[in-house]
Design a protein around this motif. Sequence first.
Motif, mmCIF file in Angstrom:
data_model
loop_
_atom_site.group_PDB
_atom_site.id
_atom_site.type_symbol
_atom_site.label_atom_id
_atom_site.label_comp_id
_atom_site.label_asym_id
_atom_site.label_seq_id
_atom_site.Cartn_x
_atom_site.Cartn_y
_atom_site.Cartn_z
ATOM 1 N N PHE A 1 14.480 6.068 15.090
ATOM 2 C CA PHE A 1 13.182 5.481 15.419
ATOM 3 C C PHE A 1 12.155 5.757 14.327
ATOM 4 C CE2 PHE A 1 14.623 5.780 19.963
ATOM 5 C CZ PHE A 1 14.649 4.411 20.170
ATOM 6 N N VAL A 2 12.306 6.898 13.654
ATOM 7 C CA VAL A 2 11.376 7.245 12.569
ATOM 8 C C VAL A 2 11.479 6.215 11.451
ATOM 9 C CG1 VAL A 2 10.789 8.988 10.845
ATOM 10 C CG2 VAL A 2 11.470 9.692 13.128
ATOM 11 N N GLY A 3 12.714 5.820 11.111
ATOM 12 C CA GLY A 3 12.908 4.808 10.073
ATOM 13 C C GLY A 3 12.272 3.487 10.449
ATOM 14 N N GLY A 4 12.442 3.061 11.699
ATOM 15 C CA GLY A 4 11.840 1.808 12.161
ATOM 16 C C GLY A 4 10.326 1.872 12.165
ATOM 17 N N CYS B 1 8.440 3.840 10.254
ATOM 18 C CA CYS B 1 7.994 3.866 8.852
ATOM 19 C C CYS B 1 8.029 2.474 8.235
ATOM 20 C CB CYS B 1 8.867 4.802 8.034
ATOM 21 S SG CYS B 1 8.620 6.535 8.410
ATOM 22 N N MET B 2 9.091 1.733 8.507
ATOM 23 C CA MET B 2 9.189 0.382 7.958
ATOM 24 C C MET B 2 8.110 -0.521 8.526
ATOM 25 S SD MET B 2 13.295 -0.232 7.415
ATOM 26 C CE MET B 2 13.223 -1.808 8.136
ATOM 27 N N GLY B 3 7.821 -0.403 9.815
ATOM 28 C CA GLY B 3 6.773 -1.213 10.435
ATOM 29 C C GLY B 3 5.399 -0.917 9.853
ATOM 30 N N CYS B 4 5.104 0.372 9.662
ATOM 31 C CA CYS B 4 3.810 0.760 9.075
ATOM 32 C C CYS B 4 3.688 0.284 7.632
ATOM 33 C CB CYS B 4 3.632 2.275 9.132
ATOM 34 S SG CYS B 4 3.422 2.914 10.792
ATOM 35 N N ALA B 5 4.769 0.455 6.870
ATOM 36 C CA ALA B 5 4.754 0.022 5.472
ATOM 37 C C ALA B 5 4.562 -1.486 5.369
ATOM 38 C CB ALA B 5 6.047 0.434 4.778
ATOM 39 N N LYS B 6 5.241 -2.229 6.226
ATOM 40 C CA LYS B 6 5.121 -3.693 6.197
ATOM 41 C C LYS B 6 3.695 -4.127 6.507
ATOM 42 C CE LYS B 6 7.192 -7.890 7.988
ATOM 43 N NZ LYS B 6 8.203 -8.484 8.847
ATOM 44 N N ARG B 7 3.066 -3.481 7.504
ATOM 45 C CA ARG B 7 1.697 -3.831 7.888
ATOM 46 C C ARG B 7 0.712 -3.505 6.761
ATOM 47 N NH1 ARG B 7 1.470 -1.385 12.626
ATOM 48 N NH2 ARG B 7 0.807 0.573 11.737
ATOM 49 N N GLU B 8 0.866 -2.337 6.137
ATOM 50 C CA GLU B 8 -0.047 -1.933 5.067
ATOM 51 C C GLU B 8 0.126 -2.812 3.826
ATOM 52 O OE1 GLU B 8 -2.614 0.217 5.240
ATOM 53 O OE2 GLU B 8 -2.067 0.325 7.363
ATOM 54 N N LEU B 9 1.375 -3.159 3.501
ATOM 55 C CA LEU B 9 1.613 -4.018 2.344
ATOM 56 C C LEU B 9 1.100 -5.429 2.587
ATOM 57 C CD1 LEU B 9 5.160 -2.849 1.234
ATOM 58 C CD2 LEU B 9 3.017 -2.555 -0.011
ATOM 59 N N LYS B 10 1.162 -5.890 3.833
ATOM 60 C CA LYS B 10 0.669 -7.230 4.159
ATOM 61 C C LYS B 10 -0.836 -7.323 3.917
ATOM 62 C CE LYS B 10 1.085 -10.749 7.707
ATOM 63 N NZ LYS B 10 1.541 -11.060 9.060
ATOM 64 N N SER C 1 -2.413 -5.824 1.616
ATOM 65 C CA SER C 1 -2.599 -5.888 0.167
ATOM 66 C C SER C 1 -2.078 -7.186 -0.436
ATOM 67 C CB SER C 1 -1.880 -4.717 -0.503
ATOM 68 O OG SER C 1 -2.379 -3.498 -0.011
ATOM 69 N N GLY C 2 -1.443 -8.012 0.384
ATOM 70 C CA GLY C 2 -0.943 -9.289 -0.105
ATOM 71 C C GLY C 2 0.520 -9.267 -0.514
ATOM 72 N N TYR C 3 1.234 -8.201 -0.244
ATOM 73 C CA TYR C 3 2.646 -8.093 -0.577
ATOM 74 C C TYR C 3 3.485 -8.262 0.684
ATOM 75 C CZ TYR C 3 0.929 -6.085 -4.927
ATOM 76 O OH TYR C 3 0.273 -5.886 -6.103
ATOM 77 N N THR C 4 4.771 -8.520 0.487
ATOM 78 C CA THR C 4 5.673 -8.623 1.629
ATOM 79 C C THR C 4 6.787 -7.589 1.480
ATOM 80 O OG1 THR C 4 7.019 -10.294 0.525
ATOM 81 C CG2 THR C 4 5.248 -11.082 1.955
ATOM 82 N N LEU C 5 7.334 -7.171 2.593
ATOM 83 C CA LEU C 5 8.433 -6.214 2.615
ATOM 84 C C LEU C 5 9.564 -6.825 3.404
ATOM 85 C CD1 LEU C 5 9.509 -3.291 2.103
ATOM 86 C CD2 LEU C 5 8.581 -2.738 4.355
ATOM 87 N N LYS C 6 10.711 -6.906 2.787
ATOM 88 C CA LYS C 6 11.882 -7.424 3.470
ATOM 89 C C LYS C 6 12.630 -6.250 4.080
ATOM 90 C CE LYS C 6 15.961 -10.256 2.866
ATOM 91 N NZ LYS C 6 16.823 -10.953 1.914
ATOM 92 N N LYS C 7 12.711 -6.214 5.405
ATOM 93 C CA LYS C 7 13.413 -5.130 6.086
ATOM 94 C C LYS C 7 14.917 -5.290 5.885
ATOM 95 C CE LYS C 7 10.095 -4.486 9.820
ATOM 96 N NZ LYS C 7 9.935 -4.439 11.281
ATOM 97 N N SER C 8 15.583 -4.163 5.675
ATOM 98 C CA SER C 8 17.028 -4.191 5.524
ATOM 99 C C SER C 8 17.613 -2.863 5.984
ATOM 100 C CB SER C 8 17.410 -4.439 4.057
ATOM 101 O OG SER C 8 17.017 -3.348 3.264
ATOM 102 N N ARG C 9 18.903 -2.870 6.240
ATOM 103 C CA ARG C 9 19.583 -1.637 6.648
ATOM 104 C C ARG C 9 19.558 -0.616 5.517
ATOM 105 N NH1 ARG C 9 25.025 -3.245 9.979
ATOM 106 N NH2 ARG C 9 23.951 -4.087 11.787
ATOM 107 N N GLN C 10 19.701 -1.118 4.297
ATOM 108 C CA GLN C 10 19.697 -0.243 3.120
ATOM 109 C C GLN C 10 18.375 0.529 3.031
ATOM 110 O OE1 GLN C 10 22.132 -0.341 0.495
ATOM 111 N NE2 GLN C 10 21.099 1.205 -0.732
ATOM 112 N N LEU C 11 17.261 -0.163 3.207
ATOM 113 C CA LEU C 11 15.945 0.473 3.150
ATOM 114 C C LEU C 11 15.785 1.498 4.264
ATOM 115 C CD1 LEU C 11 13.129 0.641 1.888
ATOM 116 C CD2 LEU C 11 12.443 -1.247 3.365
#
Length: 81
Positions: A20-23, A25-34, A36-46
Amino acid sequence: MTVKVKLKKLRLKFLLPNAFVGGICMGCAKRELKKSGYTLKKSRQLKREILRAVKRTKKQLGKIELVNVKTCDGVEVVIII
């Protein structure tokens, strides 16, 4: 990850897998990058890389306390990774 809530006689403790920590973190990072105008592609590797980083950090520092809050009503919330 452990979430503890204490309210007078009521005490709740939730044990959540570190996945759940990984999910989260990815959700927070995606929101913060959005913002700033960037996108984050979620993946199992990340997600795996995030979990490995969390495990390495826990090994070096021990338990990490994210939140420790006590309100004026007497409700105490503690979140530990």
